[in-house]
Write an enzyme that holds these catalytic residues in place. Structure first.
Site, short mmCIF file in Angstrom:
data_model
loop_
_atom_site.label_atom_id
_atom_site.label_comp_id
_atom_site.label_asym_id
_atom_site.label_seq_id
_atom_site.Cartn_x
_atom_site.Cartn_y
_atom_site.Cartn_z
N ASP A 16 0.81 -1.23 0.00
CA ASP A 16 0.00 0.00 0.00
C ASP A 16 0.84 1.28 0.00
O ASP A 16 0.42 2.31 0.52
CB ASP A 16 -0.97 0.02 1.20
CG ASP A 16 -1.89 -1.17 1.20
OD1 ASP A 16 -2.25 -1.64 0.10
OD2 ASP A 16 -2.25 -1.65 2.30
N GLY A 43 -4.59 -4.12 -3.88
CA GLY A 43 -5.58 -3.08 -4.15
C GLY A 43 -4.78 -1.84 -4.51
O GLY A 43 -4.17 -1.23 -3.64
N HIS A 44 -4.72 -1.51 -5.78
CA HIS A 44 -3.91 -0.39 -6.26
C HIS A 44 -4.82 0.75 -6.67
O HIS A 44 -5.63 0.61 -7.59
CB HIS A 44 -3.01 -0.84 -7.43
CG HIS A 44 -1.99 -1.85 -7.02
ND1 HIS A 44 -1.08 -2.40 -7.90
CD2 HIS A 44 -1.72 -2.41 -5.82
CE1 HIS A 44 -0.30 -3.24 -7.24
NE2 HIS A 44 -0.68 -3.28 -5.98
N GLN A 226 1.99 -5.93 -3.31
CA GLN A 226 2.43 -6.07 -1.91
C GLN A 226 3.72 -5.26 -1.69
O GLN A 226 3.91 -4.25 -2.35
CB GLN A 226 2.61 -7.55 -1.52
CG GLN A 226 1.32 -8.32 -1.39
CD GLN A 226 0.73 -8.76 -2.72
OE1 GLN A 226 1.40 -9.42 -3.50
NE2 GLN A 226 -0.51 -8.43 -2.99
N GLU A 306 -8.63 -1.31 8.99
CA GLU A 306 -7.80 -0.22 9.48
C GLU A 306 -6.33 -0.59 9.27
O GLU A 306 -5.94 -1.71 9.60
CB GLU A 306 -8.05 -0.11 11.00
CG GLU A 306 -8.16 1.28 11.48
CD GLU A 306 -8.55 1.32 12.96
OE1 GLU A 306 -7.82 0.75 13.80
OE2 GLU A 306 -9.59 1.94 13.25
N ARG A 307 -5.54 0.31 8.70
CA ARG A 307 -4.11 0.01 8.58
C ARG A 307 -3.39 0.48 9.83
O ARG A 307 -3.69 1.55 10.37
CB ARG A 307 -3.51 0.69 7.36
CG ARG A 307 -4.04 0.15 6.04
CD ARG A 307 -3.42 0.89 4.85
NE ARG A 307 -3.99 0.44 3.59
CZ ARG A 307 -4.13 1.21 2.51
NH1 ARG A 307 -3.75 2.46 2.54
NH2 ARG A 307 -4.65 0.72 1.40
N LYS A 333 3.11 10.29 -0.02
CA LYS A 333 2.27 10.69 1.11
C LYS A 333 2.96 11.57 2.16
O LYS A 333 2.55 11.57 3.32
CB LYS A 333 1.65 9.45 1.78
CG LYS A 333 0.78 8.64 0.81
CD LYS A 333 -0.04 7.56 1.47
CE LYS A 333 -1.40 8.05 1.91
NZ LYS A 333 -2.37 6.95 2.09
N SER A 334 4.00 12.30 1.76
CA SER A 334 4.62 13.20 2.75
C SER A 334 3.62 14.29 3.15
O SER A 334 3.74 14.86 4.24
CB SER A 334 5.90 13.81 2.20
OG SER A 334 5.63 14.43 0.98
#
Ligand code: GDP
Ligand code: IMO
Ligand code: MG
Length: 425
Positions: A16, A43-44, A226, A306-307, A333-334
């Site tokens: 992810d 899941g991309h 993955q 939830e991650r 995601k910074s």
């Protein structure tokens, strides 16, 4: 991009990382996008033109015309889930029958593999892996134990082969004392429908196709699923998936010689997440972890789970860079950290016996992270388009990570949209 070579893009953490987004961003530079392992456990997510798509088995190059997308031999494919995914895409105006080629040698995930996945997890009790329940482990187990059913099999005496495999699985389930088959018949009917549907696609000898494409000068991007820490050999075993998610997996999962691998793009989040069970040294159980989860929308794209969230782990990342031979890093995601006063990065581990190490140990359970604290940048970067706009504290953070990992960060992603991407010079 190198002529005559394939470039490989893969996750360096526990999955992810944002692979789907970056494959989509890079696709214009390539003629071919190929998946080499995993299956619908992936899941991309891709976002562009105000729309969001989640791909599971289909390569992330599918939205851009004029490209060949290949599902390689290393992938495991569930015909029913594949059909649903493909039909959704066609409905949203993205034709795929011409664009998508499927390897004859890819293994099929049968409905009974999914039941076996559930049964094995139940048997493990508190030690369960927390799989996605998609039958990944049992399907790869059948492949390795030489009991698998492959895409090529659907074209020849399929019913008989299916029945024999199903009977074997049913015996295994009986041995496990498994009795829950609710909804099985319906799933099986859709699965068979999916098998017929798959026949409308190009079913190919993808190893020949990919090598011929290379010979004719086409550029190829291999899309990993993955992440390195979920690799069956080098990940946090046994809390891993059942395939080789690392760069070498692109060779076995597509039939490419190691000397054909060019750039290896390693994707990492500016922090770290994990879904499912297993050790995670930098996991945060406090409000900071919750803040990262909320701001990063860290919920599974496939299962909605939830991650688990934590700080970036440079010890773990250095290991991933080594195992994959990463040539370029991509930081995702910074923007999620835009509002933090301080950022932490794990630079060493304290082992249960009190020793410290900067090398990933055999056993991750019980290690304590040793952190370096860096000042946050406290700026909304989501609309930035050029690295010249980056605040100094962010530039310092990038430099720190690059120096520690001895690898340049070439792309920085500042939001989920295709356009929120800065390519560094
Ligand atoms: P993949 O499995 O590696 O393709 O990643 P996922 O799609 O499972 O998870 C990544 C999530 O982060 C998705 O919801 C993306 O839309 C989102 N995302 C990707 N890049 C960024 C980014 O730079 N910033 C933010 N805020 N979200 C991002
Ligand atoms: P993408 O490609 C995150 C995790 C599961 C579980 C373990 C084994 O989207 O990054 P499996 O169903 O493969 O037997 O589950 O691996 N897992 C993932 N975690 N992203 C993924 O894929 C994952 N695919 C599997 O949560 O812990
Ligand atoms: Mg994902």
């Amino acid at each position: 991009m190198n002529t005559g070579k394939v470039d490989v893009l893969l996750g360096l953490q526990w999955g992810d990382e944002g692979k789907g987004k970056i494959v989509d961003v890079l696709t214009p530079k390539y003629d071919v996008v190929a998946r080499f392992q995993g299956g619908p456990n992936a899941g991309h997510t891709l976002e562009f033109e105000g729309k969001k798509y989640v791909l599971r088995s289909i390569p992330s190059g599918i939205f851009q015309g004029g490209k060949v997308n290949i599902i390689g031999n290393g992938v495991v494919l569930a015909p029913d889930l594949f059909m649903n995914e493909a039909k959704e895409l066609e409905k949203s105006g993205h034709p795929l029958k011409e664009r998508l080629h499927i390897s004859r040698k890819a293994h099929l995930i049968m409905p009974t593999h999914r039941v076996l996945d559930r049964a094995y997890e139940a048997a493990k009790g508190k030690d369960k892996v927390g799989t996605t329940g998609k039958g990944i482990g049992p399907t790869y187990t059948d492949k390795i134990s030489r009991n698998g059913l492959r895409v090529g099999d659907i074209l020849d005496h399929f019913e008989e082969k299916y029945a024999a495999h199903k009977a074997r699985h049913m015996q295994m389930l009986a041995n496990l004392g498994w009795t829950d088959f609710s909804g099985f018949e319906e799933v099986e009917n859709t699965w068979m429908e999916g098998v017929e549907y798959m026949k409308q696609f190009h079913i190919v000898d993808s190893e020949h196709e990919i090598n011929n494409l290379l010979k004719s000068g086409k550029s190829i991007l291999c899309e990993g699923a993955q992440g390195t820490m979920l690799d069956v050999d080098f990940g946090s075993y046994p809390f891993v998936t059942s395939s080789n998610t690392i760069c070498a997996g692109a060779c076995t999962g597509l039939g490419i010689g190691p000397n054909r691998v060019g750039n290896v793009y390693g994707i990492m989040k500016a922090y770290c997440t994990r879904v499912g069970a297993g050790p995670f040294p930098t996991e945060l159980f406090d409000d900071t972890g919750k803040k990262i989860r909320d701001l990063g929308h860290e919920y599974g794209a496939v299962t909605g789970r939830e991650r688990r969230c934590g700080w970036v782990d440079l010890v773990q990342l250095r290991y991933s860079v080594m195992i994959n031979g990463v040539t370029e890093l991509i930081m995702m995601k910074s923007d999620v950290l835009d509002d933090f006063d301080t950022i932490k990065a794990c630079v060493a581990y304290r082992l249960p016996n009190g020793d410290t190490t900067t090398e990933l140990p055999y056993e991750l359970e019980g290690v304590e992270p040793i952190y370096r604290e860096l000042p946050g940048w406290k700026a909304d970067m989501t609309a930035f388009t050029d690295e010249a706009q980056f605040p100094k504290a962010f530039k310092d953070y990038i430099k720190f990570v690059e120096d520690f990992l001895e690898t340049p960060i070439k792309i920085i992603s500042l939001g989920p949209d295709r356009d929120q991407t800065v390519v560094r010079q």
